[in-house]
Design an enzyme around this catalytic site. Structure first.
Site: not given
Lengths: 264, 380
Positions: B124, B363, B366
């Site tokens: 988290g 994650e 771009s």
């Protein structure tokens, strides 16, 4: 208890395609796999080991490429692996193969030998029983379930028959031929694969086995089988479907057809 | 330079492929429809070692590497992006924080069960107001004797719906900025920790991606991973590795979609011919496969550079940037090759196209990848 599983590396028939012109199998680029029944044998052996202790060894006769089949068996959890491979063994039929594998088994030692029922590339179902005969040990073919091992030396096995089954008590050392139903093979473990390549696959060549071998029973020369002819089976024409008949009419129609063809 | 996988990786790849085809593929469509991850599948993935690939056997892991992990991510994601992200968040985010920065005691307590197949982890970091600007953490951890009291809300915590182990980040010193963030690990049963329902999403719908609230959650100091204030570094380091997983997931989703399209064009007849016989189809497929291979090679390079303990952050960011944009192009083209059928839920390319989009976002978007790459290149 030393369990030895005999496996064969075979072409994956699911991946085999027919050459549309010659109607023969295209073997190029077809992946090799462990024969399905043999893999059930591995699983059954691993379950026995988990239940009763002991070790599981795996033996494969074949060319050096069969190494990967043995690594897979190790990655599933087998303790040790033997590759039986030599130029002298090439061209062996089932008799010669059984003779060579029997020599390997004598060399390795065993309490319980498990083979697959038959290989998907040859479908003979002969090698397992021939090994048992060569070694002079009792055999139970078509093993569908292993119930128990009693007194440390008696295996209780359910053997499948066409219309019934037998429950057999057999004293070890003995040999079982495994049906696919015997056990659903586990996957290799990702870490087991790493360990499998750290272990040695022991090579048993001609020199290693020469004391146990009968030289006239190995290789092409020691193989009594002669391939008379091989051919591609032609597909039969489509059958005739007779619909909407009452049982009596159906019987009459079938008898008429058989009569027409002079079968009855 | 050797572009060939070694024997161990080849056999692992084969095992991952068989597992994906036999276990993941048959469940993927239903899991997407119901938005529920199949717990039996999760247990099976743990059992065969899919959840502990790059971790040492000393802690019960597989003893493999990031290249092997990338192969797993690709094979699983070929059939299901949700399963891919489930493995990825657990492996390269939750586990890596404890593995990389935990004490021996913490590794035994928290890493071992996550990599030996008994527990699943989540991570988290993202908050409603802290996305790409992860430094803007509003969740606070206040030291109270030998405990921290944590308050705040995390959003998009993948795996939180079923995770046993929560790795999370909270501000311990607001005035210190990024150096005021700390990393914590805790069990799901910790009082005050509440997981909301699975957030409705466009893709990877079976993944359990929920809001997690922390209300007066008390965790002992022994559950802080790394030093106080080291949290941001830990989080970023984990994401560097995680990006290799997302790149591999992208390669997998793309290859899976293209494989489906190839199968289809070989069967489909229009204008009296198989559509695979049209040069447009052939050229399109040639381009797509080239794009996929380029992404795969970037991914493998990033994985190998991590395995070789090189500075891999730029390689990982480049792999993720390229692969995530590639998978969107490939899936869109795969749907196009299959026409109306490609758009139907009956065919897996429709799901692949929906699953693909997130790879450009999570994650690190771009845009963040470009910041990382340009930063590594010292373009200021």
């Amino acid at each position: 208890m030393k369990i030895v599983v005999c496996i064969k590396q075979v072409p994956d028939t699911n991946e085999v395609k027919l050459d549309p012109i010659t109607n023969t199998l295209i073997r190029d680029g077809v992946p090799s796999i462990i024969n399905h029944d043999d893999k059930s044998g591995i699983e059954a052996a691993l379950i026995l080991k988990e239940r009763f202790g002991g070790t599981v060894s795996v033996v494969c006769m074949g060319p050096p490429q069969a190494d990967v089949a043995l690594r897979e068996a190790l990655a599933m959890g087998c303790d040790e692996a033997y590759l039986v491979s030599a130029r002298e063994f090439g061209g062996s039929d089932t008799w010669a193969t059984a003779s060579i594998i029997s020599a390997a088994l004598t060399n390795i030692g065993y309490d319980l030998v498990i083979t697959g029922r038959q290989a998907i590339d040859g479908d003979t179902a002969q090698v397992g029983p021939q090994i048992a005969e060569t070694l002079g040990i009792p055999q139970v073919s078509y093993a569908e379930e292993i119930y128990d091992i009693e007194d440390g030396n008696k295996v209780i096995v359910k053997r499948q028959f066409e219309d019934r089954y037998h429950i057999i008590e057999v004293k070890m050392p003995c040999l079982l031929t495994a049906l696919a139903e015997l056990a659903t093979p586990r996957y290799m473990h990702a870490g087991g694969i790493i360990d499998a390549y750290k272990k040695d696959v022991k090579l048993l060549g001609y020199d290693d086995l020469k004391d146990q071998l009968v030289p006239e029973y190995i290789g092409l020369k020691g193989s009594p089988t002669n391939v008379f002819k091989s051919f591609t089976k032609q597909a039969k024409g489509t059958g005739t479907i007779l619909k909407d008949l009452s049982p009596d009419e159906a019987v009459e129609a079938i008898i008429a057809k058989l009569d027409e063809r002079h079968i009855i | 330079m050797d572009f060939k996988l070694n024997k161990t990786h080849l056999l692992q790849q084969e095992m991952f492929r068989r597992f994906a085809e036999n276990e993941v593929k048959p469940l993927a469509e239903e899991m997407d429809e119901t938005e529920i991850y199949n717990m039996e599948l999760l247990a099976k993935m743990h059992k065969v070692g899919l959840m502990g690939i790059p971790y040492s056997k000393e802690y019960g892991g597989v003893g493999g590497d990031y290249l092997g992990y990338s192969l797993a991510m690709e094979e699983i994601s070929k059939h299901d992006g949700s399963s891919g992200i489930t493995i990825s968040v657990h492996t390269s985010l939750a586990c890596s924080c404890v593995d990389g920065f935990g004490t021996e005691e913490q590794k035994q307590m928290w890493l071992r069960p996550m990599v030996d197949g008994s527990k699943t982890g989540c991570y988290g970091l993202t908050e409603p107001n802290a996305g790409s600007d992860a430094a803007g953490q509003q969740t606070k951890a206040v030291l109270d004797g030998d405990h921290y009291i944590i308050n705040g809300t995390k959003i998009f915590t993948t795996n939180s719906g079923f995770a046993d182990t929560f790795v999370m980040f909270a501000m311990t010193d607001k005035s210190a900025g990024t150096k005021g963030i700390s990393c914590f690990v805790m069990d799901k049963s910790t009082p005050g920790l509440t997981v909301g329902p699975n957030i409705k999403r466009m893709g990877i719908r079976a993944a359990q991606n929920c809001e997690v609230s922390y209300e007066n959650v008390r965790v002992p100091v022994s559950q802080r991973i790394g030093k106080e204030g080291a949290g941001f570094k830990i989080a970023m380091k984990a994401l560097d590795g995680g990006r290799i997983g997302i790149a591999a997931q992208s390669v997998g989703i793309a290859q899976g979609a293209l494989n489906e399209a190839i199968k289809y064009v070989k069967e489909r007849k229009q204008f009296g011919k198989r559509i695979s016989s049209f040069q447009n189809t052939q050229f399109k497929i040639a381009e797509l496969q080239t794009q996929i291979d380029a992404a795969r090679l970037l991914t493998w390079r990033a994985a190998v550079s991590k395995d070789d303990h090189e500075n891999f952050a730029q390689n990982a960011a480049m792999a993720k940037l390229f692969a995530s944009e590639m998978v969107n192009d490939v899936c869109r083209a795969a749907v196009q090759l299959m026409g109306g059928y490609g758009y139907c839920r009956e065919y897996p390319v429709e799901r692949a196209l929906r699953d693909a989009k997130i790879t450009e976002i999570y994650e690190g978007t771009s845009e963040v990848m470009k910041m990382v790459i340009a930063g590594s290149m010292k373009i200021f």
